[in-house]
Design a protein around this motif. Sequence first.
Motif, mmCIF file in Angstrom:
data_model
loop_
_atom_site.group_PDB
_atom_site.id
_atom_site.type_symbol
_atom_site.label_atom_id
_atom_site.label_comp_id
_atom_site.label_asym_id
_atom_site.label_seq_id
_atom_site.Cartn_x
_atom_site.Cartn_y
_atom_site.Cartn_z
ATOM 1 N N LEU A 46 0.774 -1.250 0.110
ATOM 2 C CA LEU A 46 -0.042 0.038 -0.045
ATOM 3 C C LEU A 46 1.009 1.308 0.132
ATOM 4 O O LEU A 46 1.859 1.265 0.732
ATOM 5 C CB LEU A 46 -0.766 0.124 1.219
ATOM 6 N N THR A 47 0.367 2.147 -0.866
ATOM 7 C CA THR A 47 1.267 3.491 -0.786
ATOM 8 C C THR A 47 0.137 4.482 -0.737
ATOM 9 O O THR A 47 -0.911 4.475 -1.411
ATOM 10 C CB THR A 47 2.210 3.899 -1.942
ATOM 11 N N VAL A 48 0.630 5.482 0.300
ATOM 12 C CA VAL A 48 -0.509 6.769 0.432
ATOM 13 C C VAL A 48 0.455 8.240 0.207
ATOM 14 O O VAL A 48 1.462 8.393 0.516
ATOM 15 C CB VAL A 48 -1.136 6.728 1.872
ATOM 16 N N ALA A 91 -0.078 11.966 0.211
ATOM 17 C CA ALA A 91 -1.268 13.182 0.542
ATOM 18 C C ALA A 91 -0.585 14.472 0.907
ATOM 19 O O ALA A 91 0.465 14.540 1.427
ATOM 20 C CB ALA A 91 -1.916 12.629 1.572
ATOM 21 N N ILE A 111 -2.392 6.338 10.162
ATOM 22 C CA ILE A 111 -2.553 5.635 9.130
ATOM 23 C C ILE A 111 -2.415 4.011 9.509
ATOM 24 O O ILE A 111 -3.101 3.088 9.136
ATOM 25 C CB ILE A 111 -1.794 6.064 7.659
ATOM 26 N N ARG A 118 -11.438 3.992 0.979
ATOM 27 C CA ARG A 118 -10.595 5.462 0.865
ATOM 28 C C ARG A 118 -10.985 6.654 1.457
ATOM 29 O O ARG A 118 -10.212 7.118 2.137
ATOM 30 C CB ARG A 118 -10.396 5.817 -0.810
ATOM 31 N N LEU A 130 -10.241 6.349 4.987
ATOM 32 C CA LEU A 130 -8.686 6.799 5.174
ATOM 33 C C LEU A 130 -8.439 8.348 5.190
ATOM 34 O O LEU A 130 -7.898 8.614 6.071
ATOM 35 C CB LEU A 130 -7.823 6.148 4.126
ATOM 36 N N LEU A 145 -5.972 13.632 -0.141
ATOM 37 C CA LEU A 145 -5.427 12.547 -0.739
ATOM 38 C C LEU A 145 -5.127 12.858 -2.326
ATOM 39 O O LEU A 145 -6.011 12.557 -3.065
ATOM 40 C CB LEU A 145 -6.347 11.308 -0.468
ATOM 41 N N SER A 194 -3.026 10.182 -3.855
ATOM 42 C CA SER A 194 -2.972 8.842 -4.353
ATOM 43 C C SER A 194 -2.978 7.826 -3.312
ATOM 44 O O SER A 194 -2.236 8.048 -2.282
ATOM 45 C CB SER A 194 -1.738 8.567 -5.254
ATOM 46 N N VAL A 195 -3.925 6.768 -3.371
ATOM 47 C CA VAL A 195 -3.926 5.632 -2.661
ATOM 48 C C VAL A 195 -4.185 4.502 -3.415
ATOM 49 O O VAL A 195 -4.775 4.249 -4.299
ATOM 50 C CB VAL A 195 -5.286 5.517 -1.837
ATOM 51 N N GLU A 226 -4.594 2.034 -8.439
ATOM 52 C CA GLU A 226 -5.363 3.137 -7.788
ATOM 53 C C GLU A 226 -6.428 2.743 -6.846
ATOM 54 O O GLU A 226 -7.421 2.067 -7.634
ATOM 55 C CB GLU A 226 -5.554 4.313 -8.445
ATOM 56 N N ILE A 278 4.450 5.931 2.832
ATOM 57 C CA ILE A 278 3.583 7.119 3.224
ATOM 58 C C ILE A 278 4.420 8.172 2.763
ATOM 59 O O ILE A 278 5.574 8.353 3.271
ATOM 60 C CB ILE A 278 3.184 7.064 4.659
#
Length: 278
Positions: free
Chosen positions: A169-171, A173, A201, A216, A219, A234, A236-237, A249, A268
């Motif tokens: 998982l990549t976040v 923001a 997170i 999403r 989050l 946000l 990109s998630v 995505e 993150i």
Amino acid sequence: MSRTIAVIEAEIIAAIQADANLAGLTSVSGTALWRLFAHIWASAIWAFEVIFDTFSADLIEQVAALKPHTLRWYQEKAKAFQYGSDLPEGEDEYDNSALDDATVLAQKVVAQAAATEEGGTVGVKVAREVSGALTPLQAPQYNSFVSYINEIKDAGVIIEGTNQDGDKLTVVATIYYDPLVLTSAGARIDGASAEPVQDAIKAYLRALPFNGVLIRSALFDVLQGVNGVYTPVLSSVQAGRNDATSLGEVQVQYLPYAGYFKLSTLVITLTFVSKDTL
């Protein structure tokens, strides 16, 4: 469970003695006619109860043999797997009478499990826990587990097991923050946490049930709820299987293939901007 003849006979005699219409039956002799009748009736009732117990046990066994098992049953049976123990012939439960509690606990290597159904196939996801983190079963453990689940499954049911590293998982923001609470690096000014947003997170991911869906918008709510965060954006998630070469995505929600996310691969990327610039 059937009562003994003596217990039934005592209950009959007590009922007779409590009945005013039968006050004349006072003999204590075991050969008294009324006591003989009480014994005969007690024997007949006992025989009926024994027959009924046998019938009930047989009926329960037949129902258990015919009843199709639910997804919840597969989930619980997966968690009941004991690595190193064999099942009694024809049974789906272990005989642990010769094992102590510590040994049984050590053999239960499946910490989390989930069962789903799609296209006539029952999918069973499993994971063990090491130092508080979920991780796949070791190869010998999983091979033994597959044999176990195939032995206890309903006839004709196709089982598809999943024993994988947690999903990636990549976040990304932008965090508009309150400079009275957070520094430009996102740390709490009072020193309570160096990374409160990142911590939130990770806490959200840990709180997800096994095979739970990442949403999403949820989050976003988590980020919005961090003290000192004015508003998050946000950018990109993205998520995907641990062995995926690229991530997709998350537009609305994402169900992890492995049943969980691997926090050690969580990426993150946050940009902190003072709300005073708005």
